[in-house]
Design a protein around this motif. Sequence first.
Motif, PDB file in Angstrom:
ATOM      1  N   TYR A  85       0.827  -1.212   0.000  1.00 14.44           N
ATOM      2  CA  TYR A  85       0.000   0.000   0.000  1.00 14.44           C
ATOM      3  C   TYR A  85       0.865   1.267   0.000  1.00 14.44           C
ATOM      4  N   LYS A  86       1.954   1.263   0.772  1.00 18.37           N
ATOM      5  CA  LYS A  86       2.844   2.429   0.783  1.00 18.37           C
ATOM      6  C   LYS A  86       3.425   2.669  -0.610  1.00 18.37           C
ATOM      7  N   ASP A  87       3.799   1.603  -1.299  1.00 22.38           N
ATOM      8  CA  ASP A  87       4.337   1.757  -2.643  1.00 22.38           C
ATOM      9  C   ASP A  87       3.245   2.208  -3.619  1.00 22.38           C
ATOM     10  N   TYR A  88       2.028   1.745  -3.417  1.00 22.12           N
ATOM     11  CA  TYR A  88       0.897   2.197  -4.243  1.00 22.12           C
ATOM     12  C   TYR A  88       0.735   3.712  -4.100  1.00 22.12           C
ATOM     13  N   ASN A  89       0.898   4.209  -2.875  1.00 25.10           N
ATOM     14  CA  ASN A  89       0.814   5.651  -2.626  1.00 25.10           C
ATOM     15  C   ASN A  89       1.952   6.417  -3.298  1.00 25.10           C
ATOM     16  N   VAL A  90       3.116   5.803  -3.421  1.00 25.77           N
ATOM     17  CA  VAL A  90       4.220   6.431  -4.154  1.00 25.77           C
ATOM     18  C   VAL A  90       3.827   6.572  -5.627  1.00 25.77           C
ATOM     19  N   GLN A  91       3.184   5.542  -6.165  1.00 25.76           N
ATOM     20  CA  GLN A  91       2.766   5.577  -7.566  1.00 25.76           C
ATOM     21  C   GLN A  91       1.629   6.565  -7.803  1.00 25.76           C
ATOM     22  N   TRP A  92       0.725   6.694  -6.822  1.00 21.32           N
ATOM     23  CA  TRP A  92      -0.456   7.542  -6.956  1.00 21.32           C
ATOM     24  C   TRP A  92      -0.559   8.448  -5.731  1.00 21.32           C
ATOM     25  N   PRO A  93       0.301   9.484  -5.638  1.00 19.94           N
ATOM     26  CA  PRO A  93       0.407  10.287  -4.420  1.00 19.94           C
ATOM     27  C   PRO A  93      -0.860  11.047  -4.041  1.00 19.94           C
ATOM     28  N   PHE A  94      -1.763  11.290  -4.980  1.00 23.89           N
ATOM     29  CA  PHE A  94      -3.004  11.987  -4.635  1.00 23.89           C
ATOM     30  C   PHE A  94      -3.813  11.200  -3.601  1.00 23.89           C
TER      31      PHE A  94
END
Length: 198
Positions: A85-94
């Motif tokens: 999930y943290k890496d998903y947030n890196v990909q989609w910071p919004f």
Amino acid sequence: MKRSDLNKTNLNPNFIGSWKIESLLCDEIISHYERNQQKQKQGQTAGGIELESKNRLDITLSPKELMLPENKIYKKYFESLFECYKDYNVQWPFLGEIVDHLDIGNFNIGKYSPGQHFQKTHCERIGLSTLHRLLAFMTYLNDVEEGGSTYFNHYDLDIKPKKGLTLLWPAEWTHSHKGNVLKRGLKYIITGWLTFPK
């Protein structure tokens, strides 16, 4: 009325994130599942038993059950999922701008036998009772011999189950999907939702 096309870009994301988690963790979850046959239920959905839609044998656990000593393997799983999930947030910071943390909802550990699948095309947010779901997650716990893929129809994307392959995707209608028929072997998954905090 005439349909109008916007200028096209070469960016065509499907917002489905994928990672590989530890193989041993998958084995331990399968072992826990098989040791707890008394907790397994066939075709259980939020609306009751629906074998015509969901033909799978599940154990359903709630977040509070993560504290029980016999379920410590799932705490370890969610630590790995949190890294995804943290890496998903890196990909989609919004995503991090609209919510600073998410909760885990009830989750399922499921087993398919040959001939079974989640045959109904569906999405994870289908009404007022599921509006709190933001993302769905799923980890394939074993390699599948034949069949059993997950098909996202809007993207014509067919994902073959591989041990440890972990997916995160939006719960919205844009990510409707179904499970294709398992033809040989067994298929084990763990799946659930990341939800807005209550």
